[in-house]
Design a protein around this motif. Structure first.
Motif, short mmCIF file in Angstrom:
data_model
loop_
_atom_site.label_atom_id
_atom_site.label_comp_id
_atom_site.label_asym_id
_atom_site.label_seq_id
_atom_site.Cartn_x
_atom_site.Cartn_y
_atom_site.Cartn_z
N UNK A 197 0.73 -1.26 -0.07
CA UNK A 197 -0.02 -0.11 -0.04
C UNK A 197 0.91 1.17 0.02
N UNK A 198 0.21 2.34 -0.50
CA UNK A 198 1.20 3.54 -0.75
C UNK A 198 1.77 4.06 0.39
N UNK A 199 2.60 4.94 0.50
CA UNK A 199 3.21 5.76 1.64
C UNK A 199 2.89 6.90 0.94
N UNK A 200 3.34 7.15 -0.34
CA UNK A 200 3.26 8.42 -0.99
C UNK A 200 3.65 7.95 -2.55
N UNK A 201 3.37 8.96 -3.25
CA UNK A 201 3.74 9.03 -4.87
C UNK A 201 4.85 9.67 -4.84
N UNK A 202 5.73 9.75 -5.56
CA UNK A 202 7.01 10.72 -5.63
C UNK A 202 7.49 11.12 -7.18
N UNK A 203 8.42 11.89 -7.29
CA UNK A 203 9.37 12.13 -8.24
C UNK A 203 10.80 12.23 -7.83
N UNK A 204 11.75 11.62 -8.69
CA UNK A 204 13.00 11.54 -8.00
C UNK A 204 13.98 12.24 -9.10
N UNK A 205 14.58 13.27 -8.28
CA UNK A 205 15.46 14.10 -9.02
C UNK A 205 16.75 14.50 -8.40
N UNK A 206 17.78 14.44 -8.63
CA UNK A 206 19.14 14.81 -8.08
C UNK A 206 18.95 16.42 -7.70
N UNK A 207 19.84 16.66 -6.51
CA UNK A 207 20.01 17.97 -6.12
C UNK A 207 21.42 18.42 -6.36
N UNK A 208 22.16 17.63 -7.26
CA UNK A 208 23.51 18.06 -7.58
C UNK A 208 24.19 17.10 -8.49
N UNK A 209 25.22 17.16 -8.72
CA UNK A 209 25.96 16.26 -9.72
C UNK A 209 26.50 15.05 -9.15
N UNK A 210 26.59 14.78 -7.71
CA UNK A 210 27.06 13.61 -7.23
C UNK A 210 26.23 13.24 -5.92
N UNK A 211 26.67 12.35 -5.22
CA UNK A 211 25.86 11.73 -4.14
C UNK A 211 25.89 12.61 -2.99
N UNK A 212 27.19 13.20 -2.86
CA UNK A 212 27.27 14.08 -1.81
C UNK A 212 26.27 15.37 -1.62
#
Length: 359
Positions: free
Chosen positions: A97-112
């Motif tokens: 069951x759903x917790x939320x829907x979402x869109x995934x998008x990066x906030x920078x060029x790396x994992x940091x």
């Protein structure tokens, strides 16, 4: 968010109650039909209180998210901040069951810099609790940026021209971090997913009024929540907290082809989804509804002609200029194949058309 609300008030906003714990809603600016036309024929600007931005960061945020979200996590953007896509998905409980829907998008060029999650305001507290259970803090942590970053949506065929005039440039692909993105006093511009032609603009809260004015100077028209909801419902796009909630299995809401990467590895709730996909079925399906000139409210029940058992319920309603009647979204029993007809309120009620969602 008080400064942006003050600005909307100066523009003549008629406010409604807070939306799912967010700010007050600018229901309209005195001309709902004109605002709708701006969203269909020109360009409108909407202040969104229904979405919230989270940041997942640490040693391995992408790997940790891969085991939680139903979509794949896209590749990070190039060094100049430009990326090719925003990926739509969901977060599920172990029972599917759903917790939320979402869109995934990066906030920078790396994992940091971290991965951004655009989640429903209605679901964000549940998301934070879910991450506490399923995300090891030594590998990834989550920050709630909701008090620091707000969302404007620019909608309509003129949106790209208005954004270019306001911001100076527009991403050639799916999104871009301009001037470092919202964590560094810049903005994040992302193409909206499965929606009418539109772009999302994430902005530090203190810059929301300035960006709003720049969009107006570029030709954007203030558009209220009522017109935005009409466009959403006409497009057949379900909203979390309205057409979907914590009891919804996303297959019921028609998200199987939109929100899942069936080739990725394991994620929470996957077993339920795979079992339904290959060997089972759900009893309820989200459908487009057509009401004619009958007044309808969300929550209304639907029946077969002459029947006494509930065969559907209404979740969203709008007076649609596009269809020339009241339209909506709602859940209908799987036995009712579209196109079909149900009755509003009782087996002898007004006829309601049942249709497939647009794809």
């Amino acid at each position: 968010m008080s400064e942006i609300l003050e600005l909307l008030g100066e523009r003549g906003a008629v406010f409604a109650a807070p939306h799912d714990g967010g700010d007050r809603i600018a229901r309209h600016f005195g001309d709902p039909r004109g605002e709708y036309r701006a969203g269909v024929e020109g360009c409108g600007v909407v202040y969104r209180a229904d979405r919230r931005l989270l940041r997942v960061h640490g040693r391995a945020p992408r790997r940790m998210l891969h085991g939680i979200v139903t979509n794949r996590v896209p590749d990070p953007p190039a060094a100049d901040g430009h990326g090719e896509e925003v990926v739509y998905g969901t977060i599920l409980t172990p029972k599917g069951r759903m917790v939320t829907d979402l869109k995934t998008l990066w906030l920078g060029a790396g994992e940091g810099e971290g991965v951004g999650l655009d989640v429903a305001t209605r679901g964000h507290e549940a998301v934070l609790g879910h991450f506490t259970r399923f995300m090891p803090p030594r590998f990834a942590r989550v920050d709630d940026l909701g008090d620091r970053v707000g969302l404007l949506t620019v909608v309509g065929p003129g949106a790209e021209d208005v954004l270019t005039a306001a911001l100076g440039r527009l991403p050639a692909g799916g999104y871009a971090l301009l001037d470092g993105g919202p964590r560094e006093d810049g903005v994040l511009v992302a193409r909206a997913v499965e929606q009418v032609p539109s772009w999302d603009v994430w902005v530090p809260v203190e810059r929301l009024p300035a960006v709003w004015r720049a969009l107006e100077d570029g030709g954007g028209v203030p558009v209220g929540w009522g017109a935005w909801e009409t466009l959403r419902i006409e497009a057949g796009f379900p909203a979390f907290g309205v057409d979907m909630d914590e009891t919804t299995i996303p297959i019921e809401a028609g998200l199987l082809d939109r929100a899942f990467d069936h080739g990725k590895g394991c994620y929470t709730g996957q077993e339920v989804i795979v079992r339904i996909r290959h060997r089972g079925r759900v009893n309820w399906h989200l459908r487009a509804l057509r009401f004619g000139d009958v007044a309808v409210r969300p929550g209304a029940q639907l029946f077969e002609t002459g029947g006494i058992k509930v065969r559907g319920r209404v979740t969203s309603v709008a007076d649609s200029p596009r269809f020339g009647q009241a339209v909506g979204l709602g859940y209908v029993r799987r036995e009712i194949e579209p196109p079909g007809t149900l009755r509003l309120g009782s087996g002898e009620g007004a006829a309601v058309g049942v249709e497939d969602l647009e794809r």
